[in-house]
Motif scaffolding. Structure first.
Motif: not given
Lengths: 249, 337
Positions: A131, A133-134, A143, A149, A151-154, A229
């Motif tokens: 993600q 954040i990694d 980010a 991205w 935020s509610w989904n990977a 999506m």
């Protein structure tokens, strides 16, 4: 006294060398003269015009569009030789916007290369297992303010196009469009046959043209204004249009 | 003699400064993640070891509105400790009068959750932090801009240095909040004592009757609300509407058969986590029981497990009393959290 100072200096050096066992081993680097390098040039176009944000462009339908965001990921570069041995370029992801016109991808052995491959988007392993954040803040996949991205989904947004549409070209923008396309199924694989001997010290140059006009092919811009999506039909059209928009030479 | 002392001091300083991280982490009391009796092994991340100082930093961030666009709301605004980290509002207000998408879920035992959000799209607690911070109807901010605020704050800079030996970043901020959230463990309810610890005196006869109804073949509540978490983490359409405005899991899968399906929530501390359902449309436990007894509204995706049942008023009281046994009074409003 001189001996004592020398001895202590030696002890300090020795101590500093052994006190952190986790210090990485020194990297053995190959000089550039022994290697070749891979470079990408990116040409941003709207049909035959140079493309930029906040500029009006007219579609063949007569509608006028203006982009506020246009960005996408490139990465996962691989060079294949005639024996189908792959040379990868780890950590070569780049977030591209219209101000980005080139990328120094990395160095490789000087030899004959058969083909080059890359992704528009993020490879499935990274897209599934990592993600934003990694990553450290400076990394292309970290980010960003203009995020890539959901935020509610990977998973990453592979390409993001946002802007306004003036349907009747009267100078007033009527609608906004937002196309955020990602997920592993929508990654675009780009490749080019090379059949090229690359000598030491030589730069292998790739040319990528992105024609942003092509993204609108077949869309009904009175209704096909959003894709996050889904909906599947618009996403499918945008995926197909991306294949037309990106040309690797 | 003096020069020997200075040299010795220099040697010590070199050792300490070169291995700063190793020595600083050694100084902190080790946090041991206690797995309550009857619980399985938690989902912990090797890249985010929990420490007391990290939990404290995460807690400070959790309750600090600095992470929202106008610095008006924090995570704790919608996840309030006195309500088992849920919100008594059906839908929580976001910044500038905006209304969030769904009812704020209760937060406890998050180290055992396999995924997050009602449609299950976020894979871990660290990534989950991005959701409320960047949702335009919640905190409506950018995580990058939020971190920039932390970088401009001397207190946070010092705290991040102490915890991570690094300045605030998206990486460290999300890990601090996730560490705090993982520390929210609720395991002191009557349910824990009776079911998981085998204390057969923990329930009154009425509560025991309620538990028997909960697991009975006629009500089958535990087919979804199972195990020590009182959820199987499946996605179910529980038939509260004929037409769902919220796509639920279909938002993620784009599959119509997932429309109106939401992650089955844990029932822990349910007496404190109302209103209920994804949109907070049920006010109390009795309304929930009445809904399941009715058999639902027969949406095309409604779970076949929801068949309806008849229940006496006496048994309904017993079932409610059992649900109240899921309250962990040590957890609710505990200042440790």
């Amino acid at each position: 006294m001189k001996t004592l100072k020398y001895g202590l200096f030696t002890a300090l050096i020795a101590l500093s060398a052994i006190s952190c066992e986790d210090d990485p081993d020194p990297v053995v680097t190959t000089t550039t003269e022994e290697k070749a390098s891979l470079h990408l040039h990116i040409d941003h176009k709207f049909n035959t015009d140079n493309f930029s944000l906040d500029q009006n462009f007219t579609l063949t339908s007569g509608e006028v569009v203006k982009f506020s965001t246009a960005q996408f990921y490139l990465g996962n570069y691989k060079l294949m030789d005639d024996a189908q041995q792959m040379t990868g370029f780890p950590d070569s992801y780049l977030l591209v916007d219209p101000t980005v016109s080139h990328q120094n991808i990395g160095e490789m052995d000087a030899k004959h290369y058969h083909m080059v491959m890359l992704n528009m988007g993020v490879d499935s392993t990274t897209n599934t297992d990592f993600q934003p954040i990694d990553f450290a803040d400076s990394h292309a996949l970290a980010a960003k303010v203009n995020n890539m991205w959901w935020s509610w989904n990977a998973g990453y947004i592979f390409f993001k196009l946002e802007g306004e549409i003036d349907h009747d070209a009267d100078g007033t923008f009527d609608d906004v469009f937002e196309y955020h396309i990602g997920t592993n199924a929508n990654r675009l694989d780009l490749q080019k046959m090379l059949h090229k001997d690359v000598a030491a010290g030589e730069m292998l140059e790739l040319d990528l043209t992105v024609d942003y006009a092509k993204f609108f092919n077949g869309l009904d811009l009175s209704i096909d204004l959003q894709a996050h999506m889904g909906p599947p039909a618009i996403v499918a059209s945008l995926k197909a249009n991306a294949a037309l928009a990106f040309t690797l030479d | 003699m003096r020069i020997r002392f200075l040299i010795g001091l220099a040697l010590v300083l070199i050792v300490f400064t070169q291995c700063k991280d190793e020595n600083q982490t050694v100084l902190e009391k080790k946090y041991i993640f206690q797995v309550p009796m009857g619980f399985s092994e938690p989902i912990l991340r090797k890249d985010n070891p929990i420490t007391f100082s990290k939990i404290a930093l995460g807690k400070k961030l959790f309750f600090d509105p600095i992470l929202s666009l106008d610095s008006s709301i924090s995570c704790g605004s919608c996840h309030r400790p006195q309500f088992a980290f849920s919100d008594p509002n059906p839908i929580s207000p976001g910044v500038k009068g905006k209304i969030a998408l769904r009812n704020a879920p209760s937060l406890s035992n998050l180290a055992w959750h396999p995924y997050f959000f009602a449609e299950g799209g976020s894979p871990n607690l660290e990534a989950q932090v991005l959701g409320p911070v960047e949702d335009q109807n919640e905190m409506a901010f950018s995580i990058v801009k939020a971190v920039n605020r932390l970088k401009d704050n001397s207190t946070y800079n010092q705290l991040f240095q102490e915890v991570f030996l690094d300045s605030p970043s998206v990486y460290t901020t999300t890990r601090a909040i996730a560490a705090f959230e993982r520390s929210l463990i609720s395991s002191n309810s009557k349910f824990d004592k009776y079911v998981l610890e085998g204390d057969k005196a923990a329930f009154t006869p009425v509560e025991k009757r309620g538990y028997e109804l909960f697991i009975s073949d006629s009500l089958k509540c535990n087919t979804c609300h199972s195990g020590f978490m009182l959820t199987d983490f499946s996605f179910q359409n529980n038939g509260i509407y004929e037409i769902y405005e919220d796509p639920g899991r279909a938002r993620l899968t784009l599959n119509d058969t997932d429309r109106g399906k939401f992650k089955v929530p844990s029932l822990r501390n349910i007496a404190f986590t109302g209103p209920y359902m994804h949109d907070g449309s049920f006010k109390n436990l009795e309304e929930i029981i009445d809904h399941y007894a009715s058999g639902g509204k027969n949406h095309e995706n409604q779970s076949r497990k929801i068949q309806g049942f008849s229940i006496s008023e006496e048994d309904k009281i017993a079932l409610v009393q059992f649900l109240q046994c899921l309250t962990d009074s040590v957890f609710i409003g505990n200042e440790v959290y």
